[in-house]
Design a protein around this motif. Structure first.
Motif, mmCIF file in Angstrom:
data_model
loop_
_atom_site.group_PDB
_atom_site.id
_atom_site.type_symbol
_atom_site.label_atom_id
_atom_site.label_comp_id
_atom_site.label_asym_id
_atom_site.label_seq_id
_atom_site.Cartn_x
_atom_site.Cartn_y
_atom_site.Cartn_z
ATOM 1 N N GLN A 160 0.281 -2.806 105.609
ATOM 2 C CA GLN A 160 -0.305 -1.596 106.184
ATOM 3 C C GLN A 160 0.656 -0.973 107.182
ATOM 4 O O GLN A 160 1.321 -1.662 107.956
ATOM 5 C CB GLN A 160 -1.638 -1.948 106.859
ATOM 6 C CG GLN A 160 -2.479 -0.737 107.221
ATOM 7 C CD GLN A 160 -2.801 -0.705 108.698
ATOM 8 O OE1 GLN A 160 -2.026 -1.196 109.508
ATOM 9 N NE2 GLN A 160 -3.930 -0.104 109.050
ATOM 10 N N GLY A 161 0.757 0.379 107.149
ATOM 11 C CA GLY A 161 1.734 1.064 107.985
ATOM 12 C C GLY A 161 1.545 0.819 109.462
ATOM 13 O O GLY A 161 2.509 0.664 110.213
ATOM 14 N N GLY A 162 0.295 0.777 109.922
ATOM 15 C CA GLY A 162 0.038 0.517 111.337
ATOM 16 C C GLY A 162 0.422 -0.894 111.746
ATOM 17 O O GLY A 162 0.931 -1.120 112.853
ATOM 18 N N TYR A 163 0.179 -1.866 110.855
ATOM 19 C CA TYR A 163 0.598 -3.239 111.140
ATOM 20 C C TYR A 163 2.119 -3.328 111.252
ATOM 21 O O TYR A 163 2.659 -3.921 112.193
ATOM 22 C CB TYR A 163 0.083 -4.188 110.053
ATOM 23 C CG TYR A 163 0.796 -5.511 109.999
ATOM 24 C CD1 TYR A 163 0.874 -6.334 111.125
ATOM 25 C CD2 TYR A 163 1.396 -5.955 108.825
ATOM 26 C CE1 TYR A 163 1.539 -7.557 111.088
ATOM 27 C CE2 TYR A 163 2.062 -7.169 108.775
ATOM 28 C CZ TYR A 163 2.132 -7.964 109.911
ATOM 29 O OH TYR A 163 2.791 -9.169 109.870
ATOM 30 N N SER A 164 2.824 -2.710 110.290
ATOM 31 C CA SER A 164 4.290 -2.742 110.345
ATOM 32 C C SER A 164 4.808 -2.104 111.629
ATOM 33 O O SER A 164 5.737 -2.618 112.266
ATOM 34 C CB SER A 164 4.877 -2.019 109.126
ATOM 35 O OG SER A 164 4.514 -2.670 107.925
ATOM 36 N N LEU A 165 4.186 -0.982 112.034
ATOM 37 C CA LEU A 165 4.619 -0.320 113.264
ATOM 38 C C LEU A 165 4.303 -1.180 114.480
ATOM 39 O O LEU A 165 5.050 -1.181 115.464
ATOM 40 C CB LEU A 165 3.950 1.046 113.385
ATOM 41 C CG LEU A 165 4.325 1.894 114.597
ATOM 42 C CD1 LEU A 165 5.823 2.052 114.718
ATOM 43 C CD2 LEU A 165 3.641 3.256 114.527
ATOM 44 N N GLY A 166 3.208 -1.943 114.423
ATOM 45 C CA GLY A 166 2.876 -2.837 115.528
ATOM 46 C C GLY A 166 3.949 -3.875 115.787
ATOM 47 O O GLY A 166 4.161 -4.288 116.932
ATOM 48 N N THR A 167 4.671 -4.288 114.735
ATOM 49 C CA THR A 167 5.759 -5.252 114.956
ATOM 50 C C THR A 167 6.885 -4.620 115.760
ATOM 51 O O THR A 167 7.549 -5.300 116.547
ATOM 52 C CB THR A 167 6.299 -5.785 113.614
ATOM 53 O OG1 THR A 167 6.921 -4.730 112.875
ATOM 54 C CG2 THR A 167 5.191 -6.396 112.774
#
Length: 258
Positions: A42-49
């Motif tokens: 998920q894009g938001g999960y990837s950005l959270g990293t």
């Protein structure tokens, strides 16, 4: 499903001088395939990293500015779950109240080189992050929540949807911008601090499904019925047949729980 905070945890990497081709600080993790839409993280999960890497960087290089208040990211290629991931962080500009940094996410595409950092690999996600002086815990989860609402094609009445969304679809993010205002904390007046509300709205959809979406993340009501705005976000996404996402999983199998 695993715990999101665990899936956002990363490790700082010390490179030998012979491999240190950039002045960036480097961090590593494996993207958890459970936090995927079909087969793509998920894009938001990837950005959270990237926010996790930004906060780790701030602990060493800007301890007075540990709190990301705004992040703007461009998604250049899909990421892959279960694959070694490298995040570079470098300072762009520093002021009295804010520090601007750039973070880039990379994954090696050559088979057999997953564990080797290669700075020549193109970035999959590139972001500009602004840090300030506040320090809430769990801020890395805000992009995930902001990217969890319904997309514009799902909000439209069926009769108003373009033909491209008549089939099972995937909505890959092209750009996601998140502004963070508050984070909930466990207090007697806010017993449900682990619950959130997400509202979404959209106005434009063009070019065979390219669309924008605004979302707001709200805290759960406290005992007096009051909620606060935790974060707001705007994103631009596409409409793509779900089969495109599924093919990625057949090449690189994982297990999504979203």
């Amino acid at each position: 499903m695993g715990i999101l905070s665990d899936a956002l945890r990363l490790t700082p990497i010390e490179l030998p001088p012979s491999q240190s081709c950039t002045s960036a600080s480097l961090y590593s993790l494996v993207l958890d395939p459970e936090w995927s839409i079909i087969n793509v993280p998920q894009g938001g999960y990837s950005l959270g990293t990237l926010l996790s890497a930004a906060r780790a960087w701030a602990q060493t290089h800007a301890p007075g500015h540990p709190h990301p208040v705004h992040v703007s990211a461009h998604y250049l290629r899909p990421t892959r779950g279960g694959k070694r991931t490298w995040i570079e962080v470098r300072e762009e500009k520093r002021g009295k109240g804010f520090v601007s940094i750039r973070a880039e996410l990379r994954q090696n595409w050559q088979e057999g080189q997953e564990e080797s950092y290669d700075p020549s690999q193109p970035a999959l996600i590139t972001s500009l992050i602004i840090l300030s002086t506040l320090n809430p815990v769990g801020i890395e989860m805000m992009p995930f929540l902001a990217d969890f609402g319904l997309s514009l094609p799902e909000i439209l009445p069926r009769a108003s949807r373009p033909p491209i969304v008549s089939q099972p679809s995937w909505y890959p993010t092209l750009h996601l911008s998140v502004s963070i205002f508050h984070l909930p904390s466990p207090t007697p007046s806010s017993p449900d601090f682990n619950l959130f509300g997400i509202t979404t709205s959209g106005r434009q959809m063009v070019d065979m499904g390219r669309h924008e979406l605004d979302s707001v993340v709200w805290s759960a009501p406290d005992v007096n019925g009051h909620s606060v705005c935790l974060a707001s976000a705007r994103q631009v996404a596409l409409v793509v047949p779900a089969e495109v996402n599924a093919r990625n999983g057949r090449k690189h199998p994982g297990t999504s729980k979203l």
